[in-house]
Scaffold this motif. Sequence first.
Motif, short mmCIF file in Angstrom:
data_model
loop_
_atom_site.label_atom_id
_atom_site.label_comp_id
_atom_site.label_asym_id
_atom_site.label_seq_id
_atom_site.Cartn_x
_atom_site.Cartn_y
_atom_site.Cartn_z
N LEU A 28 0.83 -1.21 0.00
CA LEU A 28 0.00 0.00 0.00
C LEU A 28 0.86 1.26 0.00
N GLN A 29 1.95 1.25 0.75
CA GLN A 29 2.85 2.41 0.76
C GLN A 29 3.47 2.62 -0.62
N GLN A 30 3.91 1.53 -1.24
CA GLN A 30 4.52 1.61 -2.57
C GLN A 30 3.53 2.17 -3.59
N ILE A 31 2.31 1.64 -3.59
CA ILE A 31 1.29 2.08 -4.54
C ILE A 31 0.92 3.55 -4.28
N THR A 32 0.70 3.89 -3.01
CA THR A 32 0.29 5.25 -2.66
C THR A 32 1.37 6.26 -2.99
N ILE A 33 2.60 5.95 -2.67
CA ILE A 33 3.71 6.86 -2.97
C ILE A 33 3.84 7.04 -4.48
N ASN A 114 2.40 11.86 6.09
CA ASN A 114 3.00 10.76 6.82
C ASN A 114 2.22 9.49 6.46
N LEU A 115 2.50 8.98 5.29
CA LEU A 115 1.76 7.83 4.77
C LEU A 115 1.96 6.57 5.60
N SER A 116 3.16 6.35 6.04
CA SER A 116 3.44 5.12 6.78
C SER A 116 2.51 4.99 7.98
N GLN A 117 2.38 6.06 8.73
CA GLN A 117 1.53 6.03 9.93
C GLN A 117 0.07 5.75 9.55
N VAL A 122 -4.50 1.71 9.08
CA VAL A 122 -5.54 1.00 8.33
C VAL A 122 -5.28 -0.50 8.34
N VAL A 123 -4.03 -0.89 8.14
CA VAL A 123 -3.71 -2.31 8.06
C VAL A 123 -3.68 -2.95 9.46
N ASP A 124 -3.02 -2.30 10.40
CA ASP A 124 -2.85 -2.90 11.73
C ASP A 124 -4.12 -2.83 12.57
N ASP A 125 -4.93 -1.83 12.35
CA ASP A 125 -6.15 -1.69 13.13
C ASP A 125 -7.34 -1.61 12.17
N PHE A 126 -7.41 -2.61 11.31
CA PHE A 126 -8.42 -2.62 10.26
C PHE A 126 -9.83 -2.54 10.82
N LYS A 127 -10.06 -3.20 11.94
CA LYS A 127 -11.41 -3.22 12.50
C LYS A 127 -11.86 -1.80 12.87
N SER A 128 -10.97 -1.01 13.46
CA SER A 128 -11.31 0.39 13.80
C SER A 128 -11.55 1.20 12.53
N PHE A 129 -10.68 0.99 11.56
CA PHE A 129 -10.84 1.68 10.28
C PHE A 129 -12.18 1.32 9.66
N TYR A 130 -12.51 0.05 9.70
CA TYR A 130 -13.77 -0.45 9.14
C TYR A 130 -14.97 0.22 9.79
N GLN A 131 -14.90 0.41 11.11
CA GLN A 131 -16.00 1.05 11.84
C GLN A 131 -16.14 2.53 11.46
N LEU A 132 -15.06 3.15 11.01
CA LEU A 132 -15.09 4.58 10.65
C LEU A 132 -15.71 4.86 9.29
N ILE A 133 -15.62 3.91 8.38
CA ILE A 133 -16.07 4.18 7.01
C ILE A 133 -17.58 3.97 6.87
#
Length: 180
Positions: A28-33, A114-117, A122-133
């Motif tokens: 994701l970092q590679q694609i986004t950058i 700060n893309l890495s963060q 999103v990847v490490d805490d996908f469940k929280s991200f999922y709840q936000l969208i």
Amino acid sequence: MIKKDYAEEYVLEAVLSHINTLNLSPLLQQITISNINSNLVSLEDEAKILKKALEKVEKKLIDLYKLFNAEDEDERISTETFTLLVKEAEKEKKRDQQRVNELNERISLQKDLNLSQDINFVVDDFKSFYQLISDKDKKLLFHNLIKEIHITMGSTTKERKIKEIIYQFEPENMNTLLSG
């Protein structure tokens, strides 16, 4: 059909498990950058074009001033013409300068991301991200991640269970994407 609540929870847990096996952060970092760099190039190109336009407007203003103050009366322009043309050029200059400033601000913001963060969140805490969208984005996300869902047979919705989820991509494909 199967029970909606069961299906949503089961699929979310399965997707979470699948995502954890994919090691998505580097990809994701590679694609986004790559996308941001491409966007930056076009923003920078647009800014260069506008800066050249600003230089032309500056030259136009100098030429107008020379015409207004020309020694030869046949070459000299009237006060009304001079005023009208200067106002027009100043308006163009202001508009172009505003756009250059906006572009420079966007370029600066994109360079300071700060893309890495954000990606790691999103990847490490996908469940929280999922709840936000939004629900619409959740549906779109699952449509992009999941190819098929196979259901067991049963006479009632309660008896039917998810047998298998087939994803759009598997862990072994991710290594190919990262190296290619």
